[in-house]
Design a protein around this motif. Sequence first.
Motif, PDB file in Angstrom:
ATOM      1  N   PHE A   1       0.812  -1.218   0.000  1.00 45.82           N
ATOM      2  CA  PHE A   1       0.000   0.000   0.000  1.00 45.82           C
ATOM      3  C   PHE A   1       0.844   1.266   0.000  1.00 45.82           C
ATOM      4  CE2 PHE A   1      -2.373  -3.342   2.273  1.00 45.82           C
ATOM      5  CZ  PHE A   1      -3.351  -3.564   1.315  1.00 45.82           C
ATOM      6  N   GLU A   2       1.845   1.298  -0.854  1.00 52.16           N
ATOM      7  CA  GLU A   2       2.669   2.497  -1.000  1.00 52.16           C
ATOM      8  C   GLU A   2       2.960   2.710  -2.477  1.00 52.16           C
ATOM      9  OE1 GLU A   2       3.578   4.551   1.330  1.00 52.16           O
ATOM     10  OE2 GLU A   2       3.509   3.411   3.211  1.00 52.16           O
ATOM     11  N   ALA A   3       2.962   3.969  -2.898  1.00 55.37           N
ATOM     12  CA  ALA A   3       3.375   4.278  -4.262  1.00 55.37           C
ATOM     13  C   ALA A   3       4.871   4.036  -4.400  1.00 55.37           C
ATOM     14  CB  ALA A   3       3.043   5.727  -4.597  1.00 55.37           C
ATOM     15  N   GLY A   4       5.303   3.779  -5.637  1.00 59.39           N
ATOM     16  CA  GLY A   4       6.725   3.733  -5.946  1.00 59.39           C
ATOM     17  C   GLY A   4       7.107   5.012  -6.683  1.00 59.39           C
ATOM     18  N   PHE A   5       8.404   5.179  -6.874  1.00 63.80           N
ATOM     19  CA  PHE A   5       8.901   6.373  -7.558  1.00 63.80           C
ATOM     20  C   PHE A   5       9.954   5.981  -8.576  1.00 63.80           C
ATOM     21  CE2 PHE A   5       7.744   7.479  -3.199  1.00 63.80           C
ATOM     22  CZ  PHE A   5       6.739   8.387  -3.451  1.00 63.80           C
ATOM     23  N   VAL A   6      10.186   6.849  -9.549  1.00 64.25           N
ATOM     24  CA  VAL A   6      11.392   6.746 -10.367  1.00 64.25           C
ATOM     25  C   VAL A   6      12.087   8.099 -10.302  1.00 64.25           C
ATOM     26  CG1 VAL A   6      10.567   4.971 -11.969  1.00 64.25           C
ATOM     27  CG2 VAL A   6      10.151   7.388 -12.474  1.00 64.25           C
ATOM     28  N   SER A   7      13.377   8.106 -10.588  1.00 67.93           N
ATOM     29  CA  SER A   7      14.149   9.350 -10.577  1.00 67.93           C
ATOM     30  C   SER A   7      14.745   9.581 -11.948  1.00 67.93           C
ATOM     31  CB  SER A   7      15.272   9.255  -9.541  1.00 67.93           C
ATOM     32  OG  SER A   7      16.323   8.438 -10.041  1.00 67.93           O
ATOM     33  N   THR A   8      15.293  10.769 -12.133  1.00 72.33           N
ATOM     34  CA  THR A   8      15.963  11.077 -13.405  1.00 72.33           C
ATOM     35  C   THR A   8      17.211  10.219 -13.582  1.00 72.33           C
ATOM     36  OG1 THR A   8      17.192  12.853 -12.320  1.00 72.33           O
ATOM     37  CG2 THR A   8      15.150  13.470 -13.437  1.00 72.33           C
ATOM     38  N   ALA A   9      17.680   9.597 -12.495  1.00 69.35           N
ATOM     39  CA  ALA A   9      18.874   8.751 -12.606  1.00 69.35           C
ATOM     40  C   ALA A   9      18.543   7.356 -13.141  1.00 69.35           C
ATOM     41  CB  ALA A   9      19.544   8.632 -11.233  1.00 69.35           C
ATOM     42  N   HIS A  10      17.261   6.972 -13.144  1.00 73.24           N
ATOM     43  CA  HIS A  10      16.875   5.655 -13.675  1.00 73.24           C
ATOM     44  C   HIS A  10      16.881   5.706 -15.204  1.00 73.24           C
ATOM     45  CE1 HIS A  10      15.397   5.222  -9.538  1.00 73.24           C
ATOM     46  NE2 HIS A  10      15.318   3.926  -9.735  1.00 73.24           N
ATOM     47  N   THR A  11      17.681   4.843 -15.821  1.00 72.47           N
ATOM     48  CA  THR A  11      17.745   4.813 -17.283  1.00 72.47           C
ATOM     49  C   THR A  11      16.721   3.822 -17.827  1.00 72.47           C
ATOM     50  OG1 THR A  11      19.340   3.004 -17.277  1.00 72.47           O
ATOM     51  CG2 THR A  11      20.235   5.251 -17.175  1.00 72.47           C
ATOM     52  N   SER A  12      16.507   3.870 -19.137  1.00 73.25           N
ATOM     53  CA  SER A  12      15.570   2.907 -19.726  1.00 73.25           C
ATOM     54  C   SER A  12      16.124   1.488 -19.569  1.00 73.25           C
ATOM     55  CB  SER A  12      15.268   3.244 -21.187  1.00 73.25           C
ATOM     56  OG  SER A  12      16.449   3.528 -21.877  1.00 73.25           O
ATOM     57  N   GLU A  13      17.466   1.365 -19.513  1.00 76.31           N
ATOM     58  CA  GLU A  13      18.051   0.036 -19.270  1.00 76.31           C
ATOM     59  C   GLU A  13      17.709  -0.439 -17.851  1.00 76.31           C
ATOM     60  OE1 GLU A  13      20.051   2.613 -20.524  1.00 76.31           O
ATOM     61  OE2 GLU A  13      19.762   1.880 -22.567  1.00 76.31           O
ATOM     62  N   ASP A  14      17.759   0.494 -16.894  1.00 79.45           N
ATOM     63  CA  ASP A  14      17.389   0.130 -15.522  1.00 79.45           C
ATOM     64  C   ASP A  14      15.946  -0.377 -15.480  1.00 79.45           C
ATOM     65  OD1 ASP A  14      19.854   0.928 -14.438  1.00 79.45           O
ATOM     66  OD2 ASP A  14      19.173   2.988 -14.120  1.00 79.45           O
ATOM     67  N   ILE A  15      15.076   0.322 -16.188  1.00 85.31           N
ATOM     68  CA  ILE A  15      13.654  -0.052 -16.182  1.00 85.31           C
ATOM     69  C   ILE A  15      13.494  -1.434 -16.821  1.00 85.31           C
ATOM     70  CG2 ILE A  15      11.333   0.564 -17.022  1.00 85.31           C
ATOM     71  CD1 ILE A  15      12.392   2.608 -14.969  1.00 85.31           C
ATOM     72  N   ALA A  16      14.156  -1.642 -17.964  1.00 83.09           N
ATOM     73  CA  ALA A  16      14.047  -2.935 -18.654  1.00 83.09           C
ATOM     74  C   ALA A  16      14.597  -4.062 -17.780  1.00 83.09           C
ATOM     75  CB  ALA A  16      14.798  -2.876 -19.994  1.00 83.09           C
ATOM     76  N   GLU A  17      15.725  -3.797 -17.122  1.00 84.80           N
ATOM     77  CA  GLU A  17      16.324  -4.794 -16.236  1.00 84.80           C
ATOM     78  C   GLU A  17      15.355  -5.124 -15.089  1.00 84.80           C
ATOM     79  OE1 GLU A  17      20.252  -3.621 -14.679  1.00 84.80           O
ATOM     80  OE2 GLU A  17      19.759  -4.720 -12.839  1.00 84.80           O
ATOM     81  N   THR A  18      14.705  -4.082 -14.591  1.00 81.64           N
ATOM     82  CA  THR A  18      13.760  -4.277 -13.485  1.00 81.64           C
ATOM     83  C   THR A  18      12.586  -5.142 -13.919  1.00 81.64           C
ATOM     84  OG1 THR A  18      14.408  -2.170 -12.524  1.00 81.64           O
ATOM     85  CG2 THR A  18      12.279  -3.069 -11.830  1.00 81.64           C
ATOM     86  N   VAL A  19      12.043  -4.838 -15.097  1.00 84.87           N
ATOM     87  CA  VAL A  19      10.887  -5.609 -15.579  1.00 84.87           C
ATOM     88  C   VAL A  19      11.277  -7.083 -15.750  1.00 84.87           C
ATOM     89  CG1 VAL A  19       9.337  -5.940 -17.556  1.00 84.87           C
ATOM     90  CG2 VAL A  19       9.718  -3.644 -16.630  1.00 84.87           C
TER      91      VAL A  19
END
Length: 415
Positions: free
Chosen positions: A383-401
């Motif tokens: 029950f908490e929102a998550g965040f992303v920052s300007t430091a997260h790259t599209s590679e970081d997002i893909a790796e996370t998924v």
Amino acid sequence: MPGGVSSPVRAFGSVGLDPFFASRGVGPRIFDAEGRGYLDYVLSWGPLILGHAHPVVVDAVQRAAADGMSFGACNSREVELAERLAEWVPSVEVVRFVNSGTEATMSAVRLARAATGRDLLLKFEGCYHGHADSFLVAAGSGVATLGLPNSPGVPDAVSALTVTVPYNDLEAVDAAFARHGDRIAATIVEPVAGNAGLIAPRAGFLSGLRERCTQGGALLIFDEVMTGFRVARGGAQERFGIAPDLTTLGKVVGGGLPVAAYGGSRDLMKWVAPAGPMYQAGTLSGNPLGMAAGLAQLDELERLDPFDALETAAADLVEGIVAAARARGVPACGQALGSMWGVYFTEGPVLNFDDAKQVDTEFFAKHYRACLERGLFFAPSAFEAGFVSTAHTSEDIAETVASVGDALDRATGVA
Ligand SMILES: *Cc1c(COP(=O)(O)O)cnc(C)c1O
């Protein structure tokens, strides 16, 4: 320290783990005491919109520190940050700095009570406004029920002044106003609810609140401690085009240091001492380090104008996670707004706290543990929102998924 922590959710109790101890953060990553790195989607629960230890912020704080840690006297950085807030946040003309979101909301409610001469507060189930007594009130069943304390130590006489209704439910708001209208000093709302997962306001909800408050002679408080400088440069009020009477800010505004603020029109803020009779003060308020960190972070946001890119990154993350879950037969829904995002392991739609509570928290905990093992740090709560920052790259997002997919295999017993 009770439970071993300085703030409850850090204890990881809801996911059945002992917490890790953070030793440092760099960009999108946080490192524990053993040197293990995690891609961080908690980001200190919101403040770090530029990621950890952004050089511009670090440099500003170091320079400010060299000039002295605290003055207890006016300093020029306060004026600069106040001017920035008045420029960026549409409804804010005058601000007072405080040290936490709790102080900001508590003070805004005091101001609303002073200005209206009324005593009731209307709030929404599942919304969090800090830990002041008036906000720790559980929803009574049904519409406009007067609450009971859900924390021992909150006197009944205090919680009886808080009326709670479901989020996104204007009929419930109408019923509350019909029953208590001439006593309601203010309605306080997270314009995008981020403390019950992420619940977006339905079309017409915020404008409906604005109308009802105006008609009922109550003030509308937007608690933008989370949404401020996040869902748009000027917060949710800019994004949705609604002017609240009072606004509370925190988290991003301090760049990771303990800074928050409340503000509104010149006329209303005249109530605040020493301009007016409503008392509110703070030994460390307007602290030069906090002001420097906030200014540096906002300047960098101005320079980067990252809001669309952040929303794209957050949306990619949500879509990736939801698709990975559904592909494995796990019900999921989610949403991103600015750099805020949320995924629920339930079919949805999630329009209020009761809907949010449909999630399978046991599955969430299993999934959470598998994610942490794979180097992903999400909020240890369903029950908490998550965040992303300007430091997260599209590679970081893909790796996370991809890692979430592996974690889901683990949690569903496939792997
Ligand atoms: C975090 C939060 C608060 C409380 O802020 P603290 O600095 O933790 O006291 C209040 N309102 C909202 C919407 C928040 O997200």
